[in-house]
Design a protein around this motif. Structure first.
Motif, PDB file in Angstrom:
ATOM      1  N   UNK A  97       1.269  11.326  10.293  1.00 39.00           N
ATOM      2  CA  UNK A  97       0.945  12.105   9.093  1.00 39.00           C
ATOM      3  C   UNK A  97       0.581  11.207   7.913  1.00 39.00           C
ATOM      4  N   UNK A  98       0.978   9.929   7.996  1.00 34.93           N
ATOM      5  CA  UNK A  98       0.672   9.001   6.912  1.00 34.93           C
ATOM      6  C   UNK A  98      -0.829   8.854   6.715  1.00 34.93           C
ATOM      7  N   UNK A  99      -1.568   8.788   7.818  1.00 34.89           N
ATOM      8  CA  UNK A  99      -3.012   8.596   7.724  1.00 34.89           C
ATOM      9  C   UNK A  99      -3.648   9.743   6.944  1.00 34.89           C
ATOM     10  N   UNK A 100      -3.231  10.968   7.218  1.00 38.48           N
ATOM     11  CA  UNK A 100      -3.774  12.117   6.493  1.00 38.48           C
ATOM     12  C   UNK A 100      -3.399  12.037   5.020  1.00 38.48           C
ATOM     13  N   UNK A 101      -2.184  11.596   4.745  1.00 39.54           N
ATOM     14  CA  UNK A 101      -1.720  11.501   3.357  1.00 39.54           C
ATOM     15  C   UNK A 101      -2.608  10.557   2.558  1.00 39.54           C
ATOM     16  N   UNK A 102      -2.967   9.421   3.131  1.00 34.21           N
ATOM     17  CA  UNK A 102      -3.719   8.412   2.399  1.00 34.21           C
ATOM     18  C   UNK A 102      -5.224   8.697   2.342  1.00 34.21           C
ATOM     19  N   UNK A 103      -5.642   9.803   2.924  1.00 30.67           N
ATOM     20  CA  UNK A 103      -7.030  10.212   2.737  1.00 30.67           C
ATOM     21  C   UNK A 103      -7.217  10.870   1.368  1.00 30.67           C
TER      22      UNK A 103
ATOM     23  N   UNK B 274       6.789  -0.947  12.288  1.00 28.17           N
ATOM     24  CA  UNK B 274       5.546  -0.577  11.590  1.00 28.17           C
ATOM     25  C   UNK B 274       5.456  -1.260  10.226  1.00 28.17           C
ATOM     26  N   UNK B 275       6.547  -1.271   9.470  1.00 25.67           N
ATOM     27  CA  UNK B 275       6.544  -1.884   8.149  1.00 25.67           C
ATOM     28  C   UNK B 275       6.302  -3.385   8.218  1.00 25.67           C
TER      29      UNK B 275
ATOM     30  N   UNK C 122      -6.411   3.193   9.501  1.00 27.62           N
ATOM     31  CA  UNK C 122      -7.198   2.515  10.528  1.00 27.62           C
ATOM     32  C   UNK C 122      -6.787   2.880  11.949  1.00 27.62           C
ATOM     33  N   UNK C 123      -5.565   3.393  12.096  1.00 23.97           N
ATOM     34  CA  UNK C 123      -5.073   3.753  13.424  1.00 23.97           C
ATOM     35  C   UNK C 123      -4.439   2.613  14.186  1.00 23.97           C
ATOM     36  N   UNK C 124      -4.398   1.413  13.616  1.00 25.78           N
ATOM     37  CA  UNK C 124      -3.903   0.240  14.343  1.00 25.78           C
ATOM     38  C   UNK C 124      -2.395   0.224  14.523  1.00 25.78           C
ATOM     39  N   UNK C 125      -1.673   1.078  13.779  1.00 20.67           N
ATOM     40  CA  UNK C 125      -0.213   1.038  13.853  1.00 20.67           C
ATOM     41  C   UNK C 125       0.365   2.154  14.724  1.00 20.67           C
ATOM     42  N   UNK C 126      -0.481   2.941  15.325  1.00 21.01           N
ATOM     43  CA  UNK C 126       0.000   4.031  16.167  1.00 21.01           C
ATOM     44  C   UNK C 126       0.825   3.473  17.331  1.00 21.01           C
ATOM     45  N   UNK C 127       1.948   4.086  17.569  1.00 16.06           N
ATOM     46  CA  UNK C 127       2.822   3.653  18.651  1.00 16.06           C
ATOM     47  C   UNK C 127       3.908   2.698  18.217  1.00 16.06           C
ATOM     48  N   UNK C 128       3.795   2.136  16.986  1.00 18.20           N
ATOM     49  CA  UNK C 128       4.833   1.235  16.501  1.00 18.20           C
ATOM     50  C   UNK C 128       6.034   2.037  15.998  1.00 18.20           C
ATOM     51  N   UNK C 129       7.208   1.489  16.202  1.00 18.50           N
ATOM     52  CA  UNK C 129       8.445   2.137  15.749  1.00 18.50           C
ATOM     53  C   UNK C 129       8.421   2.319  14.229  1.00 18.50           C
ATOM     54  N   UNK C 130       8.641   3.561  13.782  1.00 18.87           N
ATOM     55  CA  UNK C 130       8.656   3.861  12.368  1.00 18.87           C
ATOM     56  C   UNK C 130       7.359   4.436  11.839  1.00 18.87           C
ATOM     57  N   UNK C 131       6.292   4.440  12.647  1.00 20.66           N
ATOM     58  CA  UNK C 131       5.003   4.948  12.169  1.00 20.66           C
ATOM     59  C   UNK C 131       4.927   6.458  12.335  1.00 20.66           C
TER      60      UNK C 131
ATOM     61  N   UNK D  88      -4.651   1.962   1.750  1.00 22.28           N
ATOM     62  CA  UNK D  88      -5.182   3.165   2.383  1.00 22.28           C
ATOM     63  C   UNK D  88      -6.049   2.817   3.594  1.00 22.28           C
ATOM     64  N   UNK D  89      -6.842   1.745   3.459  1.00 24.83           N
ATOM     65  CA  UNK D  89      -7.705   1.342   4.566  1.00 24.83           C
ATOM     66  C   UNK D  89      -6.919   0.935   5.794  1.00 24.83           C
ATOM     67  N   UNK D  90      -5.807   0.217   5.599  1.00 27.90           N
ATOM     68  CA  UNK D  90      -4.976  -0.206   6.723  1.00 27.90           C
ATOM     69  C   UNK D  90      -4.268   0.976   7.371  1.00 27.90           C
ATOM     70  N   UNK D  91      -3.674   1.829   6.557  1.00 25.15           N
ATOM     71  CA  UNK D  91      -2.867   2.924   7.106  1.00 25.15           C
ATOM     72  C   UNK D  91      -3.724   3.936   7.851  1.00 25.15           C
TER      73      UNK D  91
END
Length: 547
Positions: free
Chosen positions: A454-460, A287-288, A442-451, A437-440
């Motif tokens: 809860x990060x998406x909610x945090x960056x809202x 993910x990183x 966006x939902x594009x990283x879902x399923x990647x190792x390390x993602x 914030x826009x990238x995190x």
């Protein structure tokens, strides 16, 4: 006969009505004046009395040990909201008499009328700061400079109600109030108020850059009025020395990931049970790595959209991550930095010690050759050296390794100081990097190792403060920009994005008429990055003794 009777009667009636109307209007005017007088007695007029901030009757103290006159604990605004909003002033002893009169004595070519005024802030980590003491300004004083040392609010400043009142642009507003205070008291402070030189490092370097790029910008007017700054004066300055300025906070992540795009690992410092400090490697997860790639690509777009040009007017662009004139320009800056270091460090009695240079270069190439040095063809011992570096990847592997995971700034735990800079009045932390914030989210990283979803909610949770007000690049437009800037960052400075100081210099040069001297100090850490300790003073003298 009838008509002759009616006409005078009508005229008489009209005359009576006219007198009645005039009397009524007079009463209305009198009533209105009474109301106005009452209102003016209850509310102050638009004019503000600043005389309480005058130094006309100030009592200076002679500090014989440090060779200066001092004035300490002076408020620089009418309505301070914190007990740190005061300043100290230090004047070379030769410039004044005991009764406060200026002399004609000369120190380093300056007099009480012509000496530059050094506005030296001590801001670190965007926290609140307090003025320095006389012992901290001896070097400036010995060179004939007047020094003003201010205290400022910061991200950790709270009022008696526990409210955070030093976030956002508060520190900059305080410094602007100090500049206005100096100009207001120009007749009573030795030195030339038209030659104010701001000096700061780290977050203080950012504040110094902001002072130089936001002079008299209307965006800060309401903040200045709120603390009772002297609005009859201006807050533009003459010059700014910016050491390792942490600026352009909303683009720090994209520039950091572009610079370290070749690095998949980072150095982490830990303390062992024996209290020894060692460095171990951390590795970016899937993910990183994906987030790093996207942030780096955003930097390419940023550079190309900005339209940077170099000193010769050539466009600086990126053709992908590691090609283009911008990439080559960054490498050339690093090569120049090493050249300056070699000439300064290994020149003895005017002759460059090439054997010592070769030995140092061999150390850099211990794991494989990536740096080459050429000397002048006619004389290998002359003071001419040309450094060539193979790539940024080599530089980041050998000299300036990555020391943070992804994201390096504005991470999910709010671990960097800037998160607190944009906290709400009750201290609630918030995110400030819109790109990240826009990238995190966006939902594009879902399923990647390390993602972690809860990060998406945090960056809202995003800042409501205006990040632009602490970005010197953004605020250049609509400002009276300083005439001179000197920007220095150490090549061993791991505290911020490496190219943000370079971009700051390019932006100032491209948008204003200012002269900018930007360089990297080879081998220097975060702080007052200088290869030669005399260079700062030489610069000040050069720009302040122009005649």
């Amino acid at each position: 006969k009838v008509h002759k009777f009616i006409l005078p009667s009508v005229q008489l009636a009209l005359a009576i009505c006219e007198r009645f109307i005039c009397a009524f209007i007079a009463l209305l005017m009198l009533f209105s004046l009474s109301i106005t007088a009452l209102a003016s007695s209850e509310e102050p007029s638009g004019e503000v009395d600043y005389t309480t901030l005058s130094l006309a009757s100030a009592e200076w103290t002679l500090d014989e040990q440090n060779g200066l006159w001092a004035l300490t604990g002076i408020s620089y605004c009418l309505y301070p909201t914190s007990d740190v909003q005061y300043l100290n002033i230090f004047v070379p002893a030769d410039y004044m008499t005991e009764d406060g009169q200026f002399t004609e004595n000369v120190v380093n070519g300056y007099t009480a009328e012509t000496a530059p005024i050094i506005l030296a802030n001590d801001i670190g980590g965007y926290a609140q700061s307090t003025p320095t003491s006389a012992s901290g300004v001896k070097e400036y004083i010995s060179r004939g400079y007047v020094v003003v040392s201010p205290g400022t609010r910061g991200r950790d400043t709270v009022n008696e109600d526990g409210e955070y009142i030093g976030t956002g642009c508060a520190a900059l507003v305080d410094l602007k109030a100090v500049v206005r205070f100096i100009k207001y008291n120009d007749a009573y402070i030795a030195g030339d108020a038209g030659r104010i030189v701001s000096v700061g490092k780290s977050a203080g370097g950012a504040m110094s850059a902001l002072l130089g790029t936001t002079g008299n910008n209307a965006a800060y007017t309401s903040y200045l009025e709120e603390i009772g700054a002297i609005m009859t004066e201006t807050d533009d300055i003459y010059a700014a020395q910016c050491y390792c300025p942490i600026t352009d906070l909303d683009h720090e992540n994209i520039s950091y990931e572009w610079f370290y795009h070749d690095s998949l690992s980072y150095a982490t410092e830990i303390s062992s049970p024996a209290a020894d400090t060692s460095v171990i490697a951390g590795y970016l997860n899937e993910y990183q790595q994906a987030l790093s790639d996207d942030l780096a690509e955003m930097f390419v777009e940023y550079v190309n959209d900005f339209g940077f040009v170099d000193e010769s007017g050539a466009e600086l662009t990126l053709d992908g991550l590691r090609e283009g004139t911008y990439y080559e320009y960054v490498l050339s800056k690093l090569e120049s930095s090493l050249e300056d270091y070699l000439l300064e460090t290994y020149t003895v009695d005017g002759i460059l010690d090439t054997d010592a240079v070769d030995s140092y270069i061999a150390e850099l190439n211990a794991e494989g050759e990536w740096v080459t040095v050429e000397y002048a063809e006619d004389d290998a011992a002359s003071n001419s050296v040309k450094v060539t570096m193979a790539s940024l990847a080599d530089y980041t592997a050998v000299v300036k390794t990555r020391v943070a995971a992804v994201p390096a700034f504005d991470d999910s735990t709010y671990s960097d100081a800037c998160g607190a800079l944009f906290a709400s009045i009750d201290g609630t932390l918030t995110h400030y990097d819109a790109n990240l914030a826009g990238l995190i989210t966006s939902g594009k990283y879902e399923g990647l190792e390390g993602y972690d979803s809860a990060l998406a909610e945090n960056y809202e949770n995003f800042t409501e403060l205006d990040v632009d007000l602490v970005n010197p690049i953004t605020m250049l437009e609509g400002s009276d920009v300083a005439s001179y800037f000197r920007i220095r960052t150490g090549t061993d400075d791991f505290a911020s994005s490496f190219v943000e100081a370079l971009n700051l210099a390019l932006a100032i040069e491209n948008i204003s008429d200012a002269e900018v001297d930007q360089a990297y100090a080879w081998g220097q850490p975060h702080g007052e990055a200088e290869i030669n300790g005399e260079d700062l003073y030489d610069w000040i003298d050069q720009i302040c003794q122009l005649g």
